[in-house]
Write a protein that holds these residues in place. Sequence first.
Motif, PDB file in Angstrom:
ATOM      1  N   GLY A 101       6.101  -4.886  -2.376  1.00  0.00           N
ATOM      2  CA  GLY A 101       5.928  -3.050  -2.697  1.00  0.00           C
ATOM      3  C   GLY A 101       6.808  -2.099  -1.780  1.00  0.00           C
ATOM      4  O   GLY A 101       6.005  -1.364  -1.384  1.00  0.00           O
ATOM      5  N   SER A 102       7.387  -3.363  -0.982  1.00  0.00           N
ATOM      6  CA  SER A 102       7.586  -2.806   0.535  1.00  0.00           C
ATOM      7  C   SER A 102       9.133  -2.525   0.293  1.00  0.00           C
ATOM      8  O   SER A 102       9.933  -2.972  -0.246  1.00  0.00           O
ATOM      9  CB  SER A 102       7.528  -2.972   1.973  1.00  0.00           C
ATOM     10  N   LEU A 103       9.978  -0.746   0.922  1.00  0.00           N
ATOM     11  CA  LEU A 103      11.606  -0.537   0.865  1.00  0.00           C
ATOM     12  C   LEU A 103      11.783  -0.822   2.515  1.00  0.00           C
ATOM     13  O   LEU A 103      10.725   0.313   3.732  1.00  0.00           O
ATOM     14  CB  LEU A 103      11.263   0.293   0.098  1.00  0.00           C
ATOM     15  N   ARG A 104      13.086  -0.676   2.367  1.00  0.00           N
ATOM     16  CA  ARG A 104      13.221  -0.673   4.285  1.00  0.00           C
ATOM     17  C   ARG A 104      14.069  -0.077   3.379  1.00  0.00           C
ATOM     18  O   ARG A 104      15.729  -0.975   2.546  1.00  0.00           O
ATOM     19  CB  ARG A 104      13.671  -1.858   4.974  1.00  0.00           C
ATOM     20  N   TYR A 127      14.961   4.131   7.068  1.00  0.00           N
ATOM     21  CA  TYR A 127      13.122   4.358   6.298  1.00  0.00           C
ATOM     22  C   TYR A 127      12.476   2.933   6.152  1.00  0.00           C
ATOM     23  O   TYR A 127      12.974   2.716   5.175  1.00  0.00           O
ATOM     24  CB  TYR A 127      13.893   5.396   5.475  1.00  0.00           C
ATOM     25  N   ASP A 128      11.462   2.975   6.597  1.00  0.00           N
ATOM     26  CA  ASP A 128       9.944   2.054   6.096  1.00  0.00           C
ATOM     27  C   ASP A 128       9.083   2.961   5.283  1.00  0.00           C
ATOM     28  O   ASP A 128       8.186   2.596   6.165  1.00  0.00           O
ATOM     29  CB  ASP A 128       9.676   1.282   7.110  1.00  0.00           C
ATOM     30  N   ARG A 129       8.773   2.513   4.034  1.00  0.00           N
ATOM     31  CA  ARG A 129       8.800   3.008   2.717  1.00  0.00           C
ATOM     32  C   ARG A 129       7.433   1.959   1.694  1.00  0.00           C
ATOM     33  O   ARG A 129       8.078   0.758   2.017  1.00  0.00           O
ATOM     34  CB  ARG A 129       8.980   4.134   2.246  1.00  0.00           C
ATOM     35  N   GLU A 130       6.644   2.374   1.573  1.00  0.00           N
ATOM     36  CA  GLU A 130       5.628   1.669  -0.091  1.00  0.00           C
ATOM     37  C   GLU A 130       6.958   2.411  -0.666  1.00  0.00           C
ATOM     38  O   GLU A 130       7.182   2.716  -0.642  1.00  0.00           O
ATOM     39  CB  GLU A 130       4.364   1.727  -0.061  1.00  0.00           C
TER      40      GLU A 130
END
Length: 729
Positions: A344-347, A366-369
């Motif tokens: 569920g994580s994005l970079r 950007y490091d986001r869910e």
Amino acid sequence: MLSLRLFGGATLAGAGGPVSGPAVQRHRLALLALLATAPGGKASRDRLVALLWPESDGAGARRLLNVSLHTLRKALGDDALVSLADDVQLRPEAVPSDVGRFRAALEAGDRRAAVELYAGPFLSGFFLGGEGEFDRWAEGVRDQLARAHQEALEALAEDAEAAGDPRAAAGWWRRLAGEDPLCARVALRLMGALDRAGDRAGALRHAGVHAALFRGEFDAEPDAEVLALAERLRLDPGPRPPPPEPPPAEAAPPPALPEAPAAPHPDGIAVLPFEDDTRGRRSEYFSDGLTEEITDALSRVRGLRVVARTSAFAFKGSRTAAPEIGRRLGVRHLLEGSVRKSGGSLRVAARLVEAATGSLLWSARYDREIGDVFAMQDEIARAVVDALRVELAVEGGGSLVRGSTGDPEAYTLYLRGRHAWYRRTPEGLEEAIAFFRRALERDPGYALALIGLADAYNMLGASDYGVLPPGEIYPRAKEAAERALALRPDLAEAHTALANVHLNHEWDWEGAARAFRHALHLNPGYAVAYHWYGLYLAAVGRHGEALAAVRRARELDPMSLVMGTALARQLYFQRDYDPSVREYRGVLALDPGFATARLGLGLALVQAGASEEAVAELGRATDAPGEPRPVALALLAHAQGRAGMDAEAEASLGRLRDAARERYVPPEYFALAHLGRGEAGPALDWLERAADARSASVVYFQVEPLLDPVRADPRFLRLLARVGFPPLP
């Protein structure tokens, strides 16, 4: 017979298109992939359960395997899957696969056939997750097949060089460089072949691209031999002349390739496909979807000229230098980046560069869910607008990104659906529909997924596809579009989808025109709306306006094969056959495998009086891998009849009849086959049946040149009156 396609994805398909239902549940497709790639199609039950259900206990995993085998036997036939003691075998002759044909072609020494079968990485975008045993196995097979593909390309290049054909060798080396862009040995061979073919500028350009890529990836200088060869080519007194070619049998004007704009638009930008940095490159659908969402967000900024998705994606994986991309697309700025997805994580990394110089204007990471993906996309779009110093005015002060679901899984399913939709094949459209439906099961109020459904249904009903009866498919498109509009009346895409139903199925001329114009009011940069509105204008004989609309669509999407084909088709409708032929040839120069352009070229050649050449072109369309499309058989029969090839025309008509026993075939296809042989009576019978069925092509009967032989017939005039065409201008 069913066949298994494993290159570029995973699909089980028959004559009627992709199979749906329990048989293609992901574990069952994975089971078929395991067996299809195993020696002799055979694997032990222990190996199958270990790869497919590693998290289950032994007895439970065996039960799951037995249920899957039972379900697959029902779909494939009892003789397709055979139990041999503790082994399971998939009989290749019962369910052939593209991987099997690829390996057989290599064993037979037919490398050209093998590389044409390689439609993308093995099981691209397909994975099971869980403990990852199957995914690790798939990655190993993917690498093995990719190496075999690259070795075949290299052998073809070597053969061409040995035969003294540097142009052909350069083509094969270029394809190999696309697969392995960092390999210095391949770069050297490509540069040498280009130089011997007389394209020294191309050789130097590739050296620059290779060096820039190497520095960007490794922060190091490329191989010294590449730099040395580039320097020798620069200092050499002059490029070698290309080897002589045999003169053509008949002089013909060059293909009408898309022209680059004379100067870049001062506020023009292209969003290049974000690279998938996920392990195993398994999230390409997500990186492509994120690219499309940011493109859409920027297109809503008035004053920005944003290149449409299709043209930007023409440079996917090409490693073309920024100045060349900017020149080809007519833009001053490029947005590029990468996406890494883990659970569920994005970079996400994004970079804005000036096209002419490649200089960096802005970058961020950007490091986001995944649940924050819409907010992140909006941040990126707004940062780009700030960097370009463009005035931002969003109606209502809201977000640039049209995120319309709070369910991350629904969003992921939607992206997978759009990824399949853009393949523009019957199989891809069926796969897209399945993903959109799953997204709507999770979020029934997801307007973009409803538009995706409407777009897929509209394309399946189009005369170029003719996959399902119009009375079955168009009401589904209308329902999906109206549901989307009830949720989001501001979406130009929904109005465009509904306009298409008004035009192609309901013959509601006023309703279609009103909906198309409203869509263009909502989004003046929507190329698809201009394209489809151009088809409406052509159908009612307003050819000058139609040509202007299609040219506007092409301006917004300059590298699109679809838009290039639309321009050629409009010229055909206007009976400007020679320019139409040149436009079609230009599209095919970009992609010889684009079937719609190949079919259109055949039509234009028939009307230009080149029936024998038309037969050759349409024969290529019917000889493509897989079952020939019925429309190709119909047009081939027509061209053969016009060329006086009566026996061949009858054989093609027979193949069309055989196809109709297995699947839906639009009635007008038979009319075209009969018209080619001058059989007006049977042709009119079939044209009337097409009107009864409300086939999509009926709306073009007033302007379709192939129907000129019956245009004055009272039966045809009554048919036109029944459709209710507006008076010709």
